[in-house]
Design an enzyme around this catalytic site. Sequence first.
Site, mmCIF file in Angstrom:
data_model
loop_
_atom_site.group_PDB
_atom_site.id
_atom_site.type_symbol
_atom_site.label_atom_id
_atom_site.label_comp_id
_atom_site.label_asym_id
_atom_site.label_seq_id
_atom_site.Cartn_x
_atom_site.Cartn_y
_atom_site.Cartn_z
ATOM 1 N N LYS A 294 24.512 28.784 55.012
ATOM 2 C CA LYS A 294 25.280 28.381 53.903
ATOM 3 C C LYS A 294 26.732 30.574 54.345
ATOM 4 C CE LYS A 294 24.785 29.448 49.662
ATOM 5 N NZ LYS A 294 25.430 30.713 48.508
ATOM 6 N N ASN A 295 26.030 31.009 53.934
ATOM 7 C CA ASN A 295 26.996 32.268 53.229
ATOM 8 C C ASN A 295 27.565 32.265 54.887
ATOM 9 O OD1 ASN A 295 26.007 32.374 51.187
ATOM 10 N ND2 ASN A 295 23.793 33.644 51.430
ATOM 11 N N ARG B 290 31.199 30.836 44.797
ATOM 12 C CA ARG B 290 31.555 32.872 44.944
ATOM 13 C C ARG B 290 32.516 33.145 45.802
ATOM 14 N NH1 ARG B 290 31.077 37.275 42.648
ATOM 15 N NH2 ARG B 290 30.978 39.031 44.096
ATOM 16 N N CYS C 140 26.779 31.754 41.194
ATOM 17 C CA CYS C 140 24.532 32.214 40.674
ATOM 18 C C CYS C 140 25.006 33.317 39.901
ATOM 19 C CB CYS C 140 23.925 31.949 41.771
ATOM 20 S SG CYS C 140 24.173 31.302 42.527
ATOM 21 N N ARG D 191 28.800 41.146 38.955
ATOM 22 C CA ARG D 191 29.159 41.053 41.101
ATOM 23 C C ARG D 191 30.825 41.472 40.567
ATOM 24 N NH1 ARG D 191 26.536 34.887 42.934
ATOM 25 N NH2 ARG D 191 26.614 36.634 45.042
ATOM 26 N N PRO D 192 31.166 42.377 40.328
ATOM 27 C CA PRO D 192 32.558 42.673 40.152
ATOM 28 C C PRO D 192 33.268 42.469 41.953
ATOM 29 C CG PRO D 192 31.192 44.713 40.545
ATOM 30 C CD PRO D 192 30.285 43.720 40.436
ATOM 31 N N ILE D 193 34.327 42.349 42.258
ATOM 32 C CA ILE D 193 35.377 42.235 43.143
ATOM 33 C C ILE D 193 36.175 43.582 44.117
ATOM 34 C CG2 ILE D 193 34.995 39.882 43.950
ATOM 35 C CD1 ILE D 193 38.134 39.270 42.390
ATOM 36 N N ASP E 52 17.807 37.230 48.516
ATOM 37 C CA ASP E 52 17.743 36.137 48.857
ATOM 38 C C ASP E 52 16.902 35.619 48.459
ATOM 39 O OD1 ASP E 52 21.492 35.550 50.114
ATOM 40 O OD2 ASP E 52 20.637 36.092 48.289
ATOM 41 N N ILE F 262 19.451 45.604 45.094
ATOM 42 C CA ILE F 262 20.618 44.664 45.368
ATOM 43 C C ILE F 262 21.731 44.360 43.460
ATOM 44 C CG2 ILE F 262 22.809 43.357 46.184
ATOM 45 C CD1 ILE F 262 20.711 44.681 48.165
ATOM 46 N N ARG G 294 23.170 22.878 46.190
ATOM 47 C CA ARG G 294 24.876 24.563 46.646
ATOM 48 C C ARG G 294 24.672 24.471 47.887
ATOM 49 N NH1 ARG G 294 26.054 28.576 43.465
ATOM 50 N NH2 ARG G 294 26.770 28.624 45.970
HETATM 51 C C1 EPZ Z 1 27.129 37.854 49.600
HETATM 52 O O1 EPZ Z 1 27.770 37.747 47.727
HETATM 53 C C2 EPZ Z 1 25.732 36.097 49.543
HETATM 54 N N1 EPZ Z 1 27.046 35.607 49.297
HETATM 55 C C3 EPZ Z 1 24.706 36.493 48.602
HETATM 56 O O2 EPZ Z 1 24.051 35.236 48.583
HETATM 57 C C4 EPZ Z 1 23.754 37.589 49.173
HETATM 58 O O3 EPZ Z 1 23.192 38.064 47.719
HETATM 59 C C5 EPZ Z 1 25.082 39.050 48.682
HETATM 60 O O4 EPZ Z 1 25.890 38.747 49.466
HETATM 61 C C6 EPZ Z 1 24.228 40.508 49.361
HETATM 62 O O5 EPZ Z 1 23.590 39.636 50.572
HETATM 63 C C7 EPZ Z 1 27.657 34.958 49.752
HETATM 64 O O6 EPZ Z 1 27.789 34.816 51.282
HETATM 65 C C8 EPZ Z 1 28.689 33.457 49.390
HETATM 66 P P1 EPZ Z 1 28.289 41.636 48.000
HETATM 67 P P2 EPZ Z 1 28.421 38.714 47.504
HETATM 68 O O7 EPZ Z 1 29.386 41.845 48.220
HETATM 69 O O8 EPZ Z 1 29.309 38.697 49.061
HETATM 70 C C9 EPZ Z 1 27.806 44.401 44.727
HETATM 71 C C10 EPZ Z 1 22.704 33.292 47.915
HETATM 72 O O9 EPZ Z 1 21.727 33.278 47.284
HETATM 73 N N2 EPZ Z 1 29.612 44.665 44.374
HETATM 74 O O10 EPZ Z 1 27.228 41.883 49.236
HETATM 75 O O11 EPZ Z 1 28.367 38.723 46.667
HETATM 76 C C11 EPZ Z 1 27.470 43.208 43.745
HETATM 77 O O12 EPZ Z 1 27.887 42.821 42.062
HETATM 78 C C12 EPZ Z 1 23.435 34.418 47.290
HETATM 79 O O13 EPZ Z 1 23.285 32.469 48.741
HETATM 80 C C13 EPZ Z 1 30.233 45.617 43.801
HETATM 81 O O14 EPZ Z 1 29.542 46.459 43.208
HETATM 82 O O15 EPZ Z 1 27.514 40.067 47.880
HETATM 83 C C14 EPZ Z 1 25.721 43.379 44.137
HETATM 84 O O16 EPZ Z 1 25.517 44.023 43.266
HETATM 85 C C15 EPZ Z 1 23.522 35.396 46.165
HETATM 86 N N3 EPZ Z 1 31.837 45.445 44.326
HETATM 87 C C16 EPZ Z 1 25.796 44.045 45.236
HETATM 88 O O17 EPZ Z 1 27.196 45.028 45.495
HETATM 89 C C17 EPZ Z 1 32.710 44.915 45.080
HETATM 90 O O18 EPZ Z 1 33.128 44.643 45.422
HETATM 91 C C18 EPZ Z 1 26.381 43.517 46.690
HETATM 92 O O19 EPZ Z 1 27.258 42.361 46.673
HETATM 93 C C19 EPZ Z 1 30.976 43.933 45.654
HETATM 94 C C20 EPZ Z 1 29.971 43.834 46.052
#
Ligand code: EPZ
Length: 417
Positions: free
Chosen positions: A22-23, A92, A116, A121-123, A304, A326, A398
Amino acid sequence: MPKIKITGGRKLSGTIPISGAKNSVVALIPAAILCDETATISNVPDITDVDDLENILTHLNARITRTTGKVEINSSDIINKEITAELSKKLRASYYFMGALLGKFKKVDMYFPGGCSIGERPINLHLKGFAALGAKITEEDNHFIIEADKLKGTNIYLDFPSVGATINIILAAVKASGRTIIDNAAAEPEIVNIATFLNNMGAKIKGAGTSTITITGVKYLHSCFHEVIPDRIEAGTYLILASLIGENLKIDNIIPNHLEALIAKLTESGVDMEVGIDNIVVKGSHDRKPISIKTLPHPGFPTDLQQIMATYMTQCRGSSIIEETIYENRFQNLYELEKMGATFKIRKDNKKATIKGKIKLKGAKVSSTDLRGGASLVVAALIADGTTTISNISYILRGYDRIVEKLTNVGAKIEII
Ligand code: EPZ
């Protein structure tokens, strides 16, 4: 609303084939619009996140042909218009259209993504990367317009090795002028899969899978065929299930190296498994010792899988520990497991949980709190006495391809009602 109904306590045997990740696929599909010809992606799982991405591509007038396990995408007639809030919020990974459309047209107009609710989860790291490449970001009420006259390669240091930000910056930089270096990049296998996809089209990306990635911009990306890697989280979910109720249960079509942290923890707990080249066979039941896990970016223990490990820990002889580093709010499923008899303590800061074992779980009416929380309940229901009904199953569908069919084929009593 449909529910999943499970009667537990049956030993499971046979083979569970793992689908595409998926990811990974949720990044590959938006990335395909960067191709100047047709991109073909195979081993595509049949999950609703793919349906939602297909709807966004259709909305943008891209040509997408989907057959079982395959999608062909041609974006020569694409119209770069606003991606509505409704479409953006469905998942997402809609945020990958930010990097892809910015990389292709130097402009994107969309809303804050869905996903979820397991934390804030900011960007901000995505946006910081786009700004470093020369983009101007306007945001109002979660409506983003990101545009640039020119995207110029530069050095970007990520404050946290975010998966999404790493991939999005690659998508925006692949056609920028000059060279971009991402430091403290995420190194998940999905990052390698997306870099391989783009390099198959003629991109110049080096270092994917390490913490330093170098992208040298190119003008044109030609057609390519690309296969989605196996889903390590789906595989991990079924490996944990096999460690609880499997009897010669094979988890097939996997890359064991992607599951190293989980294999190490289950082995430490006493699970006897045979690791093959592309499969793992779990023989039979075990005396499960308590363990402690701490979630970390890859190759650390994947966040995850922590919720599904919580179910496993209810069957260990003693108390186990989960440290979640995380996400701020990823223990909600424990309150649903409690309805089945689980006992636990969560530390005030919501970063650590102690799971008591060994507990006899019993069937109950429970609800999915999110995708992996839902999976933790399916695993619990399969080992529990009696019947369980799980609601909010859209979360589960999903991310788990043909879950009812795969489990029924190895002897589970499961149906969607
Ligand atoms: C990806 O999410 C996966 N989703 C998530 O899987 C997975 O948990 C995560 O990576 C970590 O491995 C997809 O690939 C669609 P991150 P992502 O950016 O990209 C913070 C599942 O169950 N952060 O690595 O959103 C954020 O809030 C899902 O399949 C910021 O602060 O994860 C989090 O605490 C759930 N600012 C941490 O970093 C940002 O701009 C990790 O987020 C981006 C992230």
